[in-house]
Design a protein around this motif. Structure first.
Motif, PDB file in Angstrom:
ATOM      1  N   ARG A   1      36.963  40.050  45.974  1.00 58.95           N
ATOM      2  CA  ARG A   1      38.324  39.334  45.806  1.00 58.95           C
ATOM      3  C   ARG A   1      37.888  37.938  45.406  1.00 58.95           C
ATOM      4  N   GLU A   2      36.973  37.282  46.046  1.00 56.00           N
ATOM      5  CA  GLU A   2      36.660  35.946  45.694  1.00 56.00           C
ATOM      6  C   GLU A   2      36.535  35.694  44.221  1.00 56.00           C
ATOM      7  N   ILE A   3      35.681  36.674  43.716  1.00 60.85           N
ATOM      8  CA  ILE A   3      35.202  36.559  42.159  1.00 60.85           C
ATOM      9  C   ILE A   3      36.392  36.673  41.302  1.00 60.85           C
ATOM     10  N   ASN A   4      37.666  37.592  41.676  1.00 62.97           N
ATOM     11  CA  ASN A   4      38.676  37.630  40.749  1.00 62.97           C
ATOM     12  C   ASN A   4      39.420  36.748  40.984  1.00 62.97           C
ATOM     13  N   LYS A   5      39.498  35.873  42.232  1.00 62.84           N
ATOM     14  CA  LYS A   5      40.327  34.660  42.513  1.00 62.84           C
ATOM     15  C   LYS A   5      39.858  33.583  41.682  1.00 62.84           C
ATOM     16  N   ASP A   6      38.573  33.404  41.670  1.00 65.11           N
ATOM     17  CA  ASP A   6      37.945  32.349  40.776  1.00 65.11           C
ATOM     18  C   ASP A   6      38.404  32.615  39.355  1.00 65.11           C
ATOM     19  N   LEU A   7      38.415  33.700  38.647  1.00 58.24           N
ATOM     20  CA  LEU A   7      38.719  34.131  37.408  1.00 58.24           C
ATOM     21  C   LEU A   7      40.247  33.631  36.908  1.00 58.24           C
TER      22      LEU A   7
END
Length: 415
Positions: free
Chosen positions: A140-146
């Motif tokens: 989730r954090e990776i997608n949020k960064d994206l």
């Protein structure tokens, strides 16, 4: 086994058709026995060995951390390119330097997306070490960064609660190229995928290939699924200890063979167990060959950068451990610098950094164009040229962009 389920779409707009569609629910992976054919296992073994060699060289050679930084950027930019998001490498590196200086700047939507992908890729590999658990929260954090800073920022990291689809139009899944699982299936599928990533007794290359295909089949987020899934690949490599010091630019290799890449992902989605088993072998084989290719690309890049650095030293002949000497070591990973960043990178004063930059400008190692003069940035164009060659080479016969033109989409050589 995986299965297709029928749904009905009632369109609220005349742009989108109402009607039936088929959504695909992939089979669970955790605890599922997966055996590799002997020839596929051999390819996976070779890919694993090549990654180990790349990682070992990073451990034993000096000054490889800057190269790892640049390879990480190439992986992020390659992943963006698969989605059709392309931005000039020099502009991206300049923007990063301006952000460090706190200088205001403008970027277009493609540049913003690539910068976000670099942030997400960096985050994914920094948060995972050998033996660390991969979690749904991390994905989730990776997608949020994206998605940060873009039009879908509020949806970043939010597991979808509505039906999505790939291809077709924006208004209806009827006629779409692919419709992933209904929303009610997404969370359980993701939990199963995370368990597979952490516990499956498979070589990292095979596990990464299968996990990536499963993630793309689930398509759990509103946007950025492909880039998140390719970041997951690097996380699995880190988790397994297969690539702890460098980043094999797998996405860059995948980007140069996009039709085949999409084909192996599509073949993985079937309600016939025998076909899924065959597709899994083809998927892992394809992925292993791309890992091997990416390691070769990284090795060639390292060798060419070493030649560049030796040429610099012959021109500058810096005093050992001087600011100029230290700056030459870190320029490959930081080919766009300011006096302030040079001081930080070398651990020297601003005045020492200014003198070091002046000596490198005089020797032709650094240059400053009219645009960068205003923001006081300097570029190591030899490194930028090699970085561009790294991105262009996989689409070029023989891999040499100086003697042949790319036969597939590739970044422009000029800046």
């Amino acid at each position: 086994m995986g299965k297709f389920v029928r749904g009905h779409w009632d369109s609220e707009s005349w742009y989108g058709a109402s009607g039936e569609y088929r959504a695909y629910i992939p089979d669970r992976l955790a605890g599922c026995p997966i055996a590799l054919d002997s020839d596929v296992a051999a390819e996976v073994s070779e890919a694993t060995a090549r990654m180990a060699e790349l990682d070992l060289r990073a451990a034993t050679l000096t000054d490889t951390e800057p190269l790892a930084r640049l390879l990480m950027r190439s992986e992020a930019m390659g992943s963006s390119k698969i989605e059709g998001v392309i931005a000039p490498a020099k502009k991206i590196l300049e923007v990063e330097a301006l952000e460090e200086l706190g200088v205001s700047h403008r970027v277009d939507s493609s540049e913003a997306a690539v910068l976000a992908n670099i942030t997400a890729m960096r985050s994914s590999i920094e948060r995972i070490g050998k033996g660390d658990r991969i979690s749904l929260d991390l994905l989730r954090e990776i997608n949020k960064d994206l998605l940060k800073g873009g039009p879908l920022e509020k949806a970043g990291g939010v597991v979808r609660t509505i039906q999505n689809w790939v291809g077709g139009n924006d208004y209806s899944p009827v006629g779409a190229a692919y419709v992933p699982a209904p929303p009610s299936e997404v969370e359980p599928l993701l939990e199963d995928l995370v368990a597979f990533c952490n516990d499956a007794q498979l070589p990292a290359v095979a596990k990464a290939a299968i996990a990536h295909a499963q993630f793309e089949s689930i398509h759990p987020f509103a946007n950025g699924n492909g880039r998140t899934g390719r970041a997951l690949v690097q996380m699995i490599f880190r988790n397994a200890g297969a690539a702890t010091r460098t980043v094999p630019p797998v996405s860059l290799a995948l980007a140069t063979d996009k039709p085949a890449y999409i084909a192996v992902l599509s073949e993985f989605r079937s309600d016939d167990d025998a076909k899924v088993a065959e597709a899994t072998q083809r998927l892992v084989s394809f992925f292993a060959r791309k890992v091997i290719a990416s390691c070769g690309m990284a090795e060639t890049f390292e060798q060419r950068i070493a030649v560049v650095q030796e040429g610099w030293r012959q021109k500058v002949r810096p005093r050992a451990n001087s600011a100029a000497d230290r700056l030459l070591r870190v320029l490959p990973g930081n080919p766009v610098v300011s006096i302030a960043s040079a001081a930080r990178l070398t651990g020297r004063s601003l005045e020492a950094a200014r003198l070091a930059i002046a000596s490198l400008v005089e020797a032709g190692v650094l240059s400053q164009n009219a645009r960068n003069r205003k923001s006081n940035l300097y570029t190591a164009d030899d490194v930028l040229n090699e970085f561009c060659a790294l991105e262009r080479a996989p689409g070029t016969p023989g891999g040499d962009t100086s003697v042949a033109k790319p036969v597939r989409a590739a970044p422009q050589r000029s800046w």
